[in-house]
Design a protein around this motif. Structure first.
Motif, short mmCIF file in Angstrom:
data_model
loop_
_atom_site.label_atom_id
_atom_site.label_comp_id
_atom_site.label_asym_id
_atom_site.label_seq_id
_atom_site.Cartn_x
_atom_site.Cartn_y
_atom_site.Cartn_z
N PHE A 4 3.40 -4.39 -8.99
CA PHE A 4 2.19 -3.71 -9.45
C PHE A 4 1.87 -2.61 -8.45
O PHE A 4 2.07 -2.77 -7.25
CB PHE A 4 0.98 -4.67 -9.46
CG PHE A 4 1.04 -5.71 -10.54
CD1 PHE A 4 0.75 -5.39 -11.86
CD2 PHE A 4 1.37 -7.02 -10.24
CE1 PHE A 4 0.79 -6.35 -12.85
CE2 PHE A 4 1.41 -7.99 -11.22
CZ PHE A 4 1.13 -7.65 -12.53
N THR A 5 1.35 -1.49 -8.96
CA THR A 5 0.82 -0.48 -8.05
C THR A 5 -0.58 -0.91 -7.63
O THR A 5 -1.21 -1.73 -8.31
CB THR A 5 0.74 0.91 -8.72
OG1 THR A 5 -0.26 0.88 -9.74
CG2 THR A 5 2.09 1.35 -9.29
N PRO A 6 -1.10 -0.37 -6.53
CA PRO A 6 -2.47 -0.71 -6.15
C PRO A 6 -3.48 -0.37 -7.26
O PRO A 6 -4.41 -1.14 -7.51
CB PRO A 6 -2.70 0.13 -4.90
CG PRO A 6 -1.34 0.26 -4.29
CD PRO A 6 -0.42 0.41 -5.48
N GLY A 7 -3.28 0.75 -7.94
CA GLY A 7 -4.18 1.12 -9.04
C GLY A 7 -4.12 0.13 -10.19
O GLY A 7 -5.14 -0.18 -10.81
N GLU A 8 -2.92 -0.36 -10.49
CA GLU A 8 -2.78 -1.37 -11.54
C GLU A 8 -3.50 -2.65 -11.15
O GLU A 8 -4.15 -3.29 -11.99
CB GLU A 8 -1.30 -1.64 -11.83
CG GLU A 8 -0.62 -0.49 -12.52
CD GLU A 8 0.90 -0.60 -12.52
OE1 GLU A 8 1.53 0.12 -13.32
OE2 GLU A 8 1.47 -1.39 -11.73
N LEU A 9 -3.41 -3.02 -9.88
CA LEU A 9 -4.11 -4.22 -9.42
C LEU A 9 -5.62 -4.05 -9.52
O LEU A 9 -6.34 -5.00 -9.87
CB LEU A 9 -3.71 -4.56 -7.99
CG LEU A 9 -2.30 -5.11 -7.82
CD1 LEU A 9 -1.95 -5.22 -6.35
CD2 LEU A 9 -2.15 -6.45 -8.52
N LEU A 10 -6.11 -2.86 -9.24
CA LEU A 10 -7.54 -2.58 -9.39
C LEU A 10 -7.96 -2.79 -10.84
O LEU A 10 -8.97 -3.45 -11.13
CB LEU A 10 -7.85 -1.15 -8.95
CG LEU A 10 -9.27 -0.67 -9.19
CD1 LEU A 10 -10.20 -1.26 -8.15
CD2 LEU A 10 -9.33 0.85 -9.16
N VAL B 280 1.54 -11.50 -4.56
CA VAL B 280 1.80 -10.51 -5.61
C VAL B 280 2.60 -9.38 -4.99
O VAL B 280 2.34 -8.95 -3.86
CB VAL B 280 0.47 -10.00 -6.24
CG1 VAL B 280 -0.41 -9.29 -5.22
CG2 VAL B 280 0.74 -9.09 -7.43
N GLN B 281 3.62 -8.91 -5.73
CA GLN B 281 4.46 -7.81 -5.28
C GLN B 281 3.78 -6.48 -5.60
O GLN B 281 3.32 -6.26 -6.72
CB GLN B 281 5.82 -7.87 -5.97
CG GLN B 281 6.60 -9.14 -5.66
CD GLN B 281 7.01 -9.22 -4.20
OE1 GLN B 281 7.44 -8.24 -3.60
NE2 GLN B 281 6.85 -10.40 -3.63
N ILE B 282 3.74 -5.59 -4.62
CA ILE B 282 3.04 -4.31 -4.75
C ILE B 282 3.98 -3.19 -4.33
O ILE B 282 4.71 -3.33 -3.33
CB ILE B 282 1.78 -4.27 -3.85
CG1 ILE B 282 0.87 -5.47 -4.15
CG2 ILE B 282 1.02 -2.96 -4.04
CD1 ILE B 282 -0.16 -5.74 -3.08
#
Length: 135
Positions: A35-41, A24-26
């Motif tokens: 995705f941002t880390p917060g979006e992944l959360l 996954v691209q972050i």
């Protein structure tokens, strides 16, 4: 056990990977296609709720039922936390009578409360240990 890691690919850009071959691209919220880390959360929470409720919902609605779990919540930049995350599980229960729909929603909520590891972890809080290794 699946190994997980992120590898830096550029300024504030990483690729998350698993030993099972997933990636996954972050990156920052100003970069397209990541995705941002917060979006992944948040996605992890929504996916966990969906997966936790999958068996009881499929048992009653059939294996091909449609479901969408939406999740939202703004970061508090002062504390750098997400103080509130809101989830909405969208289901079509029009085939069920009101009592059957109500019972199914109770069963789904119990399944999520009991088996969604991500949600349970967020609600309970967790200890995070960071080690920094150097060459």
């Amino acid at each position: 056990m699946t190994e997980l890691w992120v590898q830096r690919t550029g300024s504030r850009r990483y690729v998350g990977q698993s030993s099972r071959g997933a990636s996954v691209q972050i990156g920052s919220d100003d970069v397209e296609g990541v995705f941002t880390p917060g979006e992944l959360l948040k996605i992890a929470l929504a996916a966990c709720s969906g997966m936790a409720s999958d068996v009881p919902l499929a048992r009653r609605l059939g294996d091909n039922y449609d479901a969408t779990v939406r999740v939202s919540g703004d970061a508090d930049r002062e504390s750098e936390t997400y103080p509130v995350l809101d989830e909405v599980l969208e289901l079509d229960l029009s085939e069920l009578d009101a009592d059957a729909a109500k019972r199914l929603l109770v069963v789904a909520q119990r399944a999520i409360d009991r088996t969604c590891t991500v949600g349970r972890t967020l609600k309970a809080g967790t200890q995070v240990n960071l080690a920094i290794e150097t060459d």
